[in-house]
Design a protein around this motif. Structure first.
Motif, short mmCIF file in Angstrom:
data_model
loop_
_atom_site.label_atom_id
_atom_site.label_comp_id
_atom_site.label_asym_id
_atom_site.label_seq_id
_atom_site.Cartn_x
_atom_site.Cartn_y
_atom_site.Cartn_z
N TRP A 50 0.82 -1.34 0.04
CA TRP A 50 0.08 -0.10 -0.08
C TRP A 50 0.89 1.43 -0.07
CZ3 TRP A 50 -4.81 0.04 -0.54
CH2 TRP A 50 -5.88 -0.99 -0.72
N SER A 52 -0.82 4.45 -0.38
CA SER A 52 -2.17 5.22 0.88
C SER A 52 -2.04 4.43 2.71
CB SER A 52 -3.32 5.58 0.38
OG SER A 52 -4.31 3.65 -0.31
N GLU A 53 -2.35 5.37 2.84
CA GLU A 53 -2.36 5.53 4.74
C GLU A 53 -3.97 5.32 4.83
OE1 GLU A 53 -0.67 8.26 6.64
OE2 GLU A 53 1.71 8.48 5.33
N GLU A 73 -9.86 2.28 7.61
CA GLU A 73 -10.60 3.33 7.47
C GLU A 73 -11.62 2.95 7.18
OE1 GLU A 73 -9.55 2.70 2.78
OE2 GLU A 73 -7.56 2.40 3.24
N ARG A 78 -14.12 9.21 3.67
CA ARG A 78 -13.79 9.09 2.13
C ARG A 78 -14.92 9.43 1.19
NH1 ARG A 78 -8.49 6.22 2.41
NH2 ARG A 78 -8.22 6.62 4.91
N ASP A 82 -12.98 2.07 -0.30
CA ASP A 82 -11.48 0.50 -1.33
C ASP A 82 -12.77 -0.60 -1.99
OD1 ASP A 82 -9.15 2.18 -0.88
OD2 ASP A 82 -8.34 1.14 0.52
N ARG A 85 -13.66 0.61 -4.99
CA ARG A 85 -13.38 -0.02 -5.98
C ARG A 85 -12.45 -0.63 -6.95
NH1 ARG A 85 -9.24 3.01 -3.29
NH2 ARG A 85 -9.73 4.88 -4.52
N ASP A 172 -4.52 0.20 -10.96
CA ASP A 172 -4.80 0.96 -9.38
C ASP A 172 -3.29 2.02 -9.03
OD1 ASP A 172 -5.57 0.30 -6.79
OD2 ASP A 172 -3.74 0.68 -6.01
N HIS A 174 -3.19 3.11 -5.95
CA HIS A 174 -2.94 3.48 -4.18
C HIS A 174 -1.75 2.22 -4.05
CE1 HIS A 174 -6.72 5.70 -3.95
NE2 HIS A 174 -6.56 5.03 -5.15
N TRP A 175 -1.37 1.44 -4.53
CA TRP A 175 -0.06 0.16 -3.99
C TRP A 175 1.16 0.69 -4.74
CZ3 TRP A 175 -1.16 -4.80 -1.82
CH2 TRP A 175 -2.24 -5.00 -1.25
#
Length: 218
Positions: A50, A52-53, A73, A78, A82, A85, A172, A174-175
């Motif tokens: 990841w 994103s945190e 999360e 948000r 996720d 997504r 993606d 976010h990774w």
């Protein structure tokens, strides 16, 4: 106490020290250290980790060394979680999340090399959700990990077989790189759901295994 208040007051999660394990909400350098611990395991297993945190990160330690992490999360913070997504949800599923976004959370960044450490961060996660008004907790895991969580850790999420959105995975950002090995495999991750009020007994058993209830109320 709201999720925002709990996150703003990390000292409200009092470290417990049963079985030589301490667990707390991580901040500052401890937050970064916990994410590195998790990232190393994901990178080794899936070739990606990841970027994103999470909004909250629980870290368990023994003798000062990290042995488990669990991230949360918070849906209210948000525009989409996720799950929206990476899975091809039906309109009904998306509508449910939209209607309940303020009561939804998503569990991830889970890594462990110790069963009691895993139970400690799961206990912290469920306790936090319960006291912060998060009632629906989403997660994902492959069938083997789901079975391990139910049988060995005592956390029986409801697994839902929803198709992966391959286009979203391949594109993606976010990774560290698109998480193809995590999502695009024969035993792909299943969407999982927990209704937190119905995890009261689960959490009591986690507290008994880990040591004593975790106090989030300050």
């Amino acid at each position: 106490m709201t999720a925002a208040e709990l996150t703003a007051r990390p000292e409200a999660v009092r470290p417990q020290a049963d079985h030589g394990i301490e667990v707390a909400v991580a901040t500052g350098a401890a937050f970064a250290e916990g994410l590195r611990f998790c990232a190393e395991k994901y990178q080794a297993e899936y070739g990606a980790s990841w970027i994103s945190e999470p909004d909250v990160l629980f870290v368990a330690r023994r003798e000062g060394k990290i042995i488990a992490t669990a991230g949360l999360e918070i849906g209210a913070r948000r525009p989409r979680i996720d799950t929206e997504r990476y899975f091809r949800l039906t309109p009904g599923m998306r509508g449910f999340i939209d209607r309940n976004r303020g009561r939804c959370g998503e569990f991830g960044r889970f890594s462990s090399n110790d069963r009691l450490g895993a139970q400690a961060v799961l206990h912290a996660l469920i306790s936090y959700c319960s006291q912060a008004g998060i009632e629906y907790l989403f997660a994902w895991a492959n069938p083997q990990v789901h079975a391990h969580g139910a049988k060995r850790l005592g956390v029986p999420f409801w697994a839902v077989d929803v198709p992966i959105d391959e286009q979203e995975v391949r594109g993606d950002v976010h990774w560290t790189s698109p998480p193809l090995r995590f999502f695009l495999r024969e035993d792909h991750p299943r969407l999982m759901l927990a209704i937190i009020p119905f995890f009261d007994l689960v959490n009591e058993r986690l507290a008994a295994a880990y040591g004593r209830p975790l106090d989030l109320t300050g």
